[in-house]
Design a protein around this motif. Structure first.
Motif, PDB file in Angstrom:
ATOM      1  N   TRP A  24       0.797  -1.226   0.000  1.00 39.50           N
ATOM      2  CA  TRP A  24       0.000   0.000   0.000  1.00 39.50           C
ATOM      3  C   TRP A  24       0.824   1.267   0.000  1.00 39.50           C
ATOM      4  O   TRP A  24       0.314   2.356  -0.240  1.00 39.50           O
ATOM      5  N   LEU A  25       2.115   1.147   0.269  1.00 35.38           N
ATOM      6  CA  LEU A  25       2.982   2.320   0.230  1.00 35.38           C
ATOM      7  C   LEU A  25       3.991   2.245  -0.904  1.00 35.38           C
ATOM      8  O   LEU A  25       4.882   3.059  -1.001  1.00 35.38           O
ATOM      9  N   LYS A  26       3.829   1.243  -1.751  1.00 35.77           N
ATOM     10  CA  LYS A  26       4.853   1.014  -2.763  1.00 35.77           C
ATOM     11  C   LYS A  26       4.829   2.107  -3.819  1.00 35.77           C
ATOM     12  O   LYS A  26       3.794   2.468  -4.357  1.00 35.77           O
ATOM     13  N   GLY A  53       8.185  -6.315  11.048  1.00 32.87           N
ATOM     14  CA  GLY A  53       6.811  -5.915  11.272  1.00 32.87           C
ATOM     15  C   GLY A  53       5.819  -6.716  10.468  1.00 32.87           C
ATOM     16  O   GLY A  53       6.118  -7.794   9.954  1.00 32.87           O
ATOM     17  N   GLY A  54       4.632  -6.191  10.347  1.00 35.80           N
ATOM     18  CA  GLY A  54       3.582  -6.867   9.611  1.00 35.80           C
ATOM     19  C   GLY A  54       2.402  -5.940   9.396  1.00 35.80           C
ATOM     20  O   GLY A  54       2.390  -4.793   9.861  1.00 35.80           O
ATOM     21  N   GLY A  55       1.405  -6.436   8.682  1.00 36.72           N
ATOM     22  CA  GLY A  55       0.227  -5.632   8.417  1.00 36.72           C
ATOM     23  C   GLY A  55      -0.776  -6.403   7.594  1.00 36.72           C
ATOM     24  O   GLY A  55      -0.598  -7.600   7.323  1.00 36.72           O
ATOM     25  N   PHE A  56      -1.840  -5.734   7.208  1.00 36.22           N
ATOM     26  CA  PHE A  56      -2.847  -6.373   6.379  1.00 36.22           C
ATOM     27  C   PHE A  56      -3.614  -5.353   5.560  1.00 36.22           C
ATOM     28  O   PHE A  56      -3.620  -4.151   5.876  1.00 36.22           O
ATOM     29  N   THR A  57      -4.245  -5.836   4.516  1.00 38.19           N
ATOM     30  CA  THR A  57      -5.126  -5.025   3.679  1.00 38.19           C
ATOM     31  C   THR A  57      -6.496  -5.691   3.615  1.00 38.19           C
ATOM     32  O   THR A  57      -6.583  -6.906   3.397  1.00 38.19           O
ATOM     33  N   TYR A  58      -7.538  -4.911   3.816  1.00 35.37           N
ATOM     34  CA  TYR A  58      -8.900  -5.424   3.683  1.00 35.37           C
ATOM     35  C   TYR A  58      -9.609  -4.677   2.562  1.00 35.37           C
ATOM     36  O   TYR A  58      -9.673  -3.442   2.567  1.00 35.37           O
ATOM     37  N   LYS A  59     -10.113  -5.421   1.606  1.00 38.93           N
ATOM     38  CA  LYS A  59     -10.806  -4.848   0.457  1.00 38.93           C
ATOM     39  C   LYS A  59     -12.309  -4.882   0.701  1.00 38.93           C
ATOM     40  O   LYS A  59     -12.933  -5.939   0.658  1.00 38.93           O
ATOM     41  N   PHE A  60     -12.899  -3.714   0.972  1.00 39.07           N
ATOM     42  CA  PHE A  60     -14.333  -3.638   1.193  1.00 39.07           C
ATOM     43  C   PHE A  60     -15.096  -3.835  -0.114  1.00 39.07           C
ATOM     44  O   PHE A  60     -16.151  -4.459  -0.145  1.00 39.07           O
ATOM     45  N   LEU A  66      -8.713  -0.751   2.891  1.00 40.56           N
ATOM     46  CA  LEU A  66      -8.016  -0.199   4.061  1.00 40.56           C
ATOM     47  C   LEU A  66      -6.819  -1.086   4.379  1.00 40.56           C
ATOM     48  O   LEU A  66      -6.932  -2.311   4.422  1.00 40.56           O
ATOM     49  N   SER A  67      -5.655  -0.441   4.607  1.00 40.25           N
ATOM     50  CA  SER A  67      -4.437  -1.166   4.957  1.00 40.25           C
ATOM     51  C   SER A  67      -3.875  -0.634   6.266  1.00 40.25           C
ATOM     52  O   SER A  67      -3.923   0.575   6.529  1.00 40.25           O
ATOM     53  N   LEU A  68      -3.343  -1.543   7.088  1.00 37.61           N
ATOM     54  CA  LEU A  68      -2.706  -1.193   8.344  1.00 37.61           C
ATOM     55  C   LEU A  68      -1.311  -1.806   8.385  1.00 37.61           C
ATOM     56  O   LEU A  68      -1.080  -2.881   7.817  1.00 37.61           O
ATOM     57  N   LEU A  69      -0.386  -1.133   9.063  1.00 37.17           N
ATOM     58  CA  LEU A  69       1.016  -1.553   9.056  1.00 37.17           C
ATOM     59  C   LEU A  69       1.699  -1.169  10.362  1.00 37.17           C
ATOM     60  O   LEU A  69       1.417  -0.118  10.936  1.00 37.17           O
ATOM     61  N   TYR A  70       2.604  -2.065  10.820  1.00 35.60           N
ATOM     62  CA  TYR A  70       3.486  -1.719  11.945  1.00 35.60           C
ATOM     63  C   TYR A  70       4.885  -2.231  11.625  1.00 35.60           C
ATOM     64  O   TYR A  70       5.063  -3.404  11.263  1.00 35.60           O
ATOM     65  N   LEU A  71       5.891  -1.356  11.752  1.00 29.55           N
ATOM     66  CA  LEU A  71       7.284  -1.718  11.522  1.00 29.55           C
ATOM     67  C   LEU A  71       8.140  -1.214  12.678  1.00 29.55           C
ATOM     68  O   LEU A  71       7.966  -0.089  13.143  1.00 29.55           O
ATOM     69  N   ALA A  72       9.055  -2.066  13.131  1.00 31.37           N
ATOM     70  CA  ALA A  72      10.040  -1.672  14.139  1.00 31.37           C
ATOM     71  C   ALA A  72      11.431  -1.753  13.525  1.00 31.37           C
ATOM     72  O   ALA A  72      11.686  -2.598  12.666  1.00 31.37           O
ATOM     73  N   ALA A  90      12.535   2.504  17.864  1.00 35.62           N
ATOM     74  CA  ALA A  90      12.082   3.215  16.671  1.00 35.62           C
ATOM     75  C   ALA A  90      11.011   2.396  15.947  1.00 35.62           C
ATOM     76  O   ALA A  90      11.146   1.171  15.816  1.00 35.62           O
ATOM     77  N   TYR A  91       9.957   3.057  15.490  1.00 31.37           N
ATOM     78  CA  TYR A  91       8.877   2.339  14.830  1.00 31.37           C
ATOM     79  C   TYR A  91       8.114   3.250  13.877  1.00 31.37           C
ATOM     80  O   TYR A  91       8.190   4.483  13.944  1.00 31.37           O
ATOM     81  N   SER A  92       7.349   2.630  12.988  1.00 33.57           N
ATOM     82  CA  SER A  92       6.350   3.306  12.156  1.00 33.57           C
ATOM     83  C   SER A  92       5.063   2.501  12.229  1.00 33.57           C
ATOM     84  O   SER A  92       5.088   1.275  12.066  1.00 33.57           O
ATOM     85  N   ALA A  93       3.947   3.151  12.488  1.00 32.14           N
ATOM     86  CA  ALA A  93       2.635   2.499  12.509  1.00 32.14           C
ATOM     87  C   ALA A  93       1.699   3.341  11.668  1.00 32.14           C
ATOM     88  O   ALA A  93       1.586   4.558  11.886  1.00 32.14           O
ATOM     89  N   GLY A  94       1.037   2.725  10.698  1.00 31.49           N
ATOM     90  CA  GLY A  94       0.246   3.550   9.788  1.00 31.49           C
ATOM     91  C   GLY A  94      -0.992   2.883   9.253  1.00 31.49           C
ATOM     92  O   GLY A  94      -1.211   1.673   9.407  1.00 31.49           O
ATOM     93  N   ALA A  95      -1.803   3.701   8.616  1.00 30.39           N
ATOM     94  CA  ALA A  95      -3.018   3.245   7.960  1.00 30.39           C
ATOM     95  C   ALA A  95      -3.192   4.021   6.667  1.00 30.39           C
ATOM     96  O   ALA A  95      -2.825   5.203   6.589  1.00 30.39           O
ATOM     97  N   GLN A  96      -3.716   3.348   5.658  1.00 30.72           N
ATOM     98  CA  GLN A  96      -4.018   4.018   4.398  1.00 30.72           C
ATOM     99  C   GLN A  96      -5.376   3.576   3.889  1.00 30.72           C
ATOM    100  O   GLN A  96      -5.687   2.389   3.852  1.00 30.72           O
ATOM    101  N   LEU A  97      -6.167   4.557   3.483  1.00 36.02           N
ATOM    102  CA  LEU A  97      -7.476   4.306   2.890  1.00 36.02           C
ATOM    103  C   LEU A  97      -7.383   4.559   1.395  1.00 36.02           C
ATOM    104  O   LEU A  97      -7.018   5.656   0.968  1.00 36.02           O
ATOM    105  N   GLY A  98      -7.674   3.537   0.597  1.00 36.00           N
ATOM    106  CA  GLY A  98      -7.664   3.672  -0.849  1.00 36.00           C
ATOM    107  C   GLY A  98      -9.074   3.810  -1.379  1.00 36.00           C
ATOM    108  O   GLY A  98      -9.957   3.009  -1.038  1.00 36.00           O
TER     109      GLY A  98
END
Length: 276
Positions: A24-26, A53-60, A66-72, A90-98
Motif C-alpha cells: 500500500w505504500l509502494k 513488522g507486519g500488516g494487512f489489507t482489507y478490500k471492502f 483499508l491497509s494497516l502496518l506496523y514496523l520496528a 524506533a517504529y512506524s505504525a500507519g493506515a491508508q485508505l484507498g
C-alpha cells in the motif's frame, strides 16, 4: 456471498522491510521512477523506520480498501534493552485508505505515526532540507505524518496526479534550546503530468514538480526554512525491448536547501534499466 478471505490480505516480515516496499505504500523504484529521489514518492509518508513488522489489507469493494502496518527498526526489535525492542524503540505504525470513486480516479489518504531516537532522526528520508530531516537536531522525535495522493486518467494517453504531505513533529526530550513537547511543521507537495505511448507503444513522457520537504515552523529554536525550493523534472521512458528501458531526462532545483542564496542546480541523466 463474498468470502471474507478473498477480501483480506496480510503479511508478516521478520526483518528488512521498508515502508516503500509494502504494497500500500509502494512507489516506483530508482530503476523505473523519477530520476530524482524526491519525485519517486511522498517522502513524508513513504519513507521512515524500516525493519521487522507486519500488516494487512482489507478490500471492502473494488472502490474501497483499508491497509494497516506496523514496523520496528531491525536493530531495536531484537534488543530487549530499555527503550528498545519491538514496541519501545524506533517504529512506524500507519493506515491508508484507498478510494476509487470512478474508474479513472484513484485517491489514497495516509496516516503514519513514527518515533526515532536522537541518534537516528531522519523524518524526510534524506530529501528536502536538513531542518526537515532533523528539526530538533539529535533529539528523539515522534511524528504524526499525513498524506494525500491522487491520480486521474483524463484519457488513455493523458494522466495527471499529485500528492501532499505534512508532518507534525514532536520533540521527546530536552536538548539545549529544545524542550520536550516542542513542535515543528514540515510540508511537501508535488504535481505531475504524463503522456502515454508517445512515439512508441509503452513510451511515457512525464513532467513533475513540487516543493521538497520544508520546515515552516520549529518551536524552541529561531531556525526555519525561510525560503522555498522547487524541483522540476522531465523524463522520457523509451522501451528498447521488453527487457531494456532507456530514460533520458533532466531536473532543476531552484533555491536548493530552501535558501535563495544558493545557486540553481541543473542535472541531466540517461538511465538504462535491464529487466530479466
Amino acid at each position: 456471498m463474498v468470502s471474507v478471505f478473498r477480501s483480506f490480505g496480510g503479511w508478516l516480515v521478520m526483518a528488512g522491510l521498508r515502508l516503500k516496499r509494502v504494497t500500500w505504500l509502494k512507489g516506483p523504484s530508482s530503476g523505473s521512477g523519477g530520476l530524482s529521489r524526491f519525485i519517486r514518492r511522498n517522502p513524508l509518508t513513504h519513507r521512515g523506520v524500516t525493519g521487522t513488522g507486519g500488516g494487512f489489507t482489507y478490500k471492502f469493494s473494488d472502490a474501497l480498501n483499508l491497509s494497516l502496518l506496523y514496523l520496528a527498526d531491525d536493530g531495536d526489535a531484537s534488543n530487549p534493552g530499555e527503550g528498545l525492542g519491538l514496541f519501545n524503540g524506533a517504529y512506524s505504525a500507519g493506515a491508508q485508505l484507498g478510494i476509487s470513486p470512478i474508474d479513472n480516479l484513484d485517491i489514497s489518504l495516509t496516516y503514519v505515526r513514527s518515533y526515532q531516537p536522537g541518534d537516528s532522526v531522519n523524518l524526510s528520508g534524506s530529501t528536502g532540507s536538513e531542518l526537515a530531516q532533523e528539526p530538533f537536531g539529535e533529539t528523539a522525535t515522534s511524528a504524526n505524518r499525513l498524506g494525500a495522493q491522487a491520480s486521474l486518467r483524463l484519457t488513455e494517453q493523458i494522466h495527471i496526479g499529485g500528492w501532499f504531505g505534512y508532518i507534525d513533529a514532536i520533540a521527546e526530550d530536552d536538548n539545549g534550546n529544545v524542550s520536550e513537547g516542542d513542535n515543528a511543521d514540515i510540508i511537501t507537495w508535488l504535481a505531475s503530468l504524463s503522456f502515454i505511448d508517445v512515439g512508441k507503444e509503452g513510451a511515457v513522457f512525464s513532467v513533475a514538480g513540487g516543493v521538497p520537504p520544508r520546515a515552516t515552523e520549529i518551536e524552541g529554536t529561531a531556525q526555519e526554512d525561510e525560503d522555498t525550493s522547487y524541483l522540476v523534472e522531465a523524463q522520457y521512458k523509451f522501451p528498447i525491448s521488453k527487457n531494456i528501458l532507456i530514460t533520458p531526462g533532466a531536473y532543476v532545483i531552484f533555491n536548493p536547501n530552501h535558501n535563495e542564496d544558493n545557486d540553481t542546480i541543473w542535472v541531466g541523466a540517461i538511465r538504462t534499466t535491464f529487466k530479466f
